[in-house]
Scaffold this motif. Structure first.
Motif, PDB file in Angstrom:
ATOM      1  N   ASN A 151       0.861  -1.187   0.000  1.00  0.00           N
ATOM      2  CA  ASN A 151       0.000   0.000   0.000  1.00  0.00           C
ATOM      3  C   ASN A 151       0.897   1.236   0.000  1.00  0.00           C
ATOM      4  O   ASN A 151       1.215   1.798   1.044  1.00  0.00           O
ATOM      5  CB  ASN A 151      -0.911  -0.012   1.230  1.00  0.00           C
TER       6      ASN A 151
ATOM      7  N   HIS B 143      -5.702   6.568   3.289  1.00  0.00           N
ATOM      8  CA  HIS B 143      -6.128   5.506   4.215  1.00  0.00           C
ATOM      9  C   HIS B 143      -7.360   4.741   3.749  1.00  0.00           C
ATOM     10  O   HIS B 143      -7.302   3.523   3.573  1.00  0.00           O
ATOM     11  CB  HIS B 143      -6.390   6.070   5.601  1.00  0.00           C
TER      12      HIS B 143
ATOM     13  N   HIS C  51      -7.043   2.531   0.687  1.00  0.00           N
ATOM     14  CA  HIS C  51      -6.216   1.355   0.962  1.00  0.00           C
ATOM     15  C   HIS C  51      -6.889   0.391   1.934  1.00  0.00           C
ATOM     16  O   HIS C  51      -6.728  -0.832   1.821  1.00  0.00           O
ATOM     17  CB  HIS C  51      -4.860   1.792   1.518  1.00  0.00           C
TER      18      HIS C  51
ATOM     19  N   THR D 240      -7.350  -3.400   0.714  1.00  0.00           N
ATOM     20  CA  THR D 240      -6.757  -4.498   1.477  1.00  0.00           C
ATOM     21  C   THR D 240      -7.813  -5.513   1.886  1.00  0.00           C
ATOM     22  O   THR D 240      -7.590  -6.730   1.801  1.00  0.00           O
ATOM     23  CB  THR D 240      -6.027  -3.958   2.719  1.00  0.00           C
TER      24      THR D 240
ATOM     25  N   THR E 237       2.260  -1.322   4.509  1.00  0.00           N
ATOM     26  CA  THR E 237       1.578  -0.035   4.368  1.00  0.00           C
ATOM     27  C   THR E 237       2.557   1.097   4.643  1.00  0.00           C
ATOM     28  O   THR E 237       3.223   1.115   5.675  1.00  0.00           O
ATOM     29  CB  THR E 237       0.386   0.053   5.334  1.00  0.00           C
TER      30      THR E 237
ATOM     31  N   SER F  62       3.556   4.574   5.745  1.00  0.00           N
ATOM     32  CA  SER F  62       3.178   5.711   6.566  1.00  0.00           C
ATOM     33  C   SER F  62       4.202   6.825   6.338  1.00  0.00           C
ATOM     34  O   SER F  62       4.750   6.949   5.245  1.00  0.00           O
ATOM     35  CB  SER F  62       3.100   5.293   8.041  1.00  0.00           C
TER      36      SER F  62
ATOM     37  N   ASN G  59      -2.629   5.456   8.484  1.00  0.00           N
ATOM     38  CA  ASN G  59      -1.921   4.347   7.839  1.00  0.00           C
ATOM     39  C   ASN G  59      -1.219   3.462   8.867  1.00  0.00           C
ATOM     40  O   ASN G  59      -1.298   2.231   8.809  1.00  0.00           O
ATOM     41  CB  ASN G  59      -0.871   4.872   6.858  1.00  0.00           C
TER      42      ASN G  59
ATOM     43  N   ALA H 240      -2.222  -0.396  10.016  1.00  0.00           N
ATOM     44  CA  ALA H 240      -1.303  -1.516   9.834  1.00  0.00           C
ATOM     45  C   ALA H 240      -1.175  -2.328  11.116  1.00  0.00           C
ATOM     46  O   ALA H 240      -1.156  -3.564  11.089  1.00  0.00           O
ATOM     47  CB  ALA H 240       0.060  -1.000   9.388  1.00  0.00           C
TER      48      ALA H 240
ATOM     49  N   SER I 217       1.111  -8.063   8.804  1.00  0.00           N
ATOM     50  CA  SER I 217       0.966  -6.656   8.426  1.00  0.00           C
ATOM     51  C   SER I 217       2.130  -5.877   9.013  1.00  0.00           C
ATOM     52  O   SER I 217       2.435  -5.994  10.195  1.00  0.00           O
ATOM     53  CB  SER I 217      -0.357  -6.099   8.942  1.00  0.00           C
TER      54      SER I 217
ATOM     55  N   ALA J  96       4.197  -1.879   8.819  1.00  0.00           N
ATOM     56  CA  ALA J  96       4.178  -0.486   8.372  1.00  0.00           C
ATOM     57  C   ALA J  96       5.606  -0.014   8.138  1.00  0.00           C
ATOM     58  O   ALA J  96       6.546  -0.490   8.778  1.00  0.00           O
ATOM     59  CB  ALA J  96       3.497   0.405   9.406  1.00  0.00           C
TER      60      ALA J  96
END
Length: 315
Positions: free
Chosen positions: A101, A125, A128, A132, A149, A151, A185, A189, A205, A207
């Motif tokens: 993302n 955000h 995505h 997702t 993701t 950020s 974000n 995550a 997941s 970030a």
């Protein structure tokens, strides 16, 4: 992570892997696509502008003639577009190893997406979040799959105001709106990792943030604000005070490929307060770690997008 500086040279072969990258036609998204394609991955560029995506693919194939590249149209400012792209994906593929993302907007003047969301949180955000969730079945079909993701260090100034998420009552500030979206974000995550763990899924997941990187991310926002001269000045000066997009993509690539990564981590550059350098564990604000804020954001995001994830807690 150990003390050795990690680079893209540390990435093993990605042959047999499938990765979808949003906003892959430029910046760190393009660099991530280029590196992964060069290592044998099948890379899907999910972009709003088909011409730019085609041009990006041509550049990658010029370096790697056998690159496996595909384009899917995606406008994260439109939930209809997100659903259409997800359907197109499911018609062509049954699994996904990595969802990156990556796409985003920055410092836009006040505006709304076609669904009525403030533009920056809507695209960065909520778009995505919906994507997702819709691609989650494909991710769950591949053990060891990852959602990465992007950020930003700007999350530090972000504050999620659930009573006025779209700046309809408070004074709009483009930096405030951007910081809010980047906080979202990171919070997303981490909450996604909690839900994946609770469901027993073999998907993680993570970030990341790219530090201060030379990309064209801020240019559209400055141009839309009428600051054409400022946009040109920023474009000239940025490469002098930032790291390259190649370097800025390293946290994303590390999160997508490293065997040392763990779900829920936040990865960014290791030097000068996370502004540049090599991938390492990044620091974040208390708000970004607050599970109550995370649960509220998830509930609001489900309500606004109408997307619910196919995850249920194991007993």
């Amino acid at each position: 992570m150990n003390d050795r500086k990690w680079t893209s040279q540390d990435i093993p072969s990605q042959t047999g892997k499938r990765i979808l990258i949003t906003g892959a036609n430029s910046g760190i998204g393009f660099e991530s696509a280029r590196v992964m394609a060069g290592l044998g991955a099948q890379v899907i560029l999910a972009c709003r502008n088909e011409a730019k995506a085609v041009s990006a693919m041509a550049k990658i194939r010029n370096q790697f003639p056998k690159a496996q590249l595909h384009f899917l149209p995606l406008d994260l400012g439109s939930l209809d577009s997100v659903h259409v792209m997800a359907n197109m994906f499911s018609e062509q593929y049954d699994s996904l190893d990595v969802l990156l993302n990556n796409a985003g907007v920055m410092w836009l003047p006040q505006g709304m997406t076609e669904d009525g969301f403030e533009s920056q949180i809507g695209i960065n955000h909520l778009g995505h979040f919906a994507l997702t969730g819709l691609l989650m079945p494909a991710l769950l079909n591949r053990a060891g799959s990852r959602v990465v993701t992007v950020s930003s260090i700007a999350h530090r100034s972000g504050n999620l105001d659930f009573e006025d998420l779209f700046f309809e009552r408070r004074r709009y500030g483009k930096q405030d709106a951007y910081g809010q979206s980047k906080l979202a974000n990171l919070v997303f995550a981490r909450e996604l990792e909690r839900k994946l763990n609770a469901s027993g899924a073999q998907t993680m997941s993570v970030a990341v943030h790219p530090g201060v990187t030379s990309t064209n991310l801020a240019t559209p926002g400055l141009q839309q604000s009428g600051s054409v001269l400022l946009a040109k000045l920023v474009k000239m000066v940025t490469p002098l005070v930032t790291q390259s997009a190649t370097k800025g993509a390293l946290p994303s690539l590390y999160a997508a490929t490293s065997n040392e990564i763990e779900g829920g981590e936040y990865i960014g550059p290791d030097r000068f307060y996370g502004t540049f350098g090599y991938p390492t564990a990044a620091t974040s604000t208390r708000r970004s770690n607050n599970p109550d804020i995370a649960r509220k954001l998830w509930q609001v995001s489900e309500k606004l997008t109408g997307v619910q994830y196919p995850l249920s807690a194991t007993t």
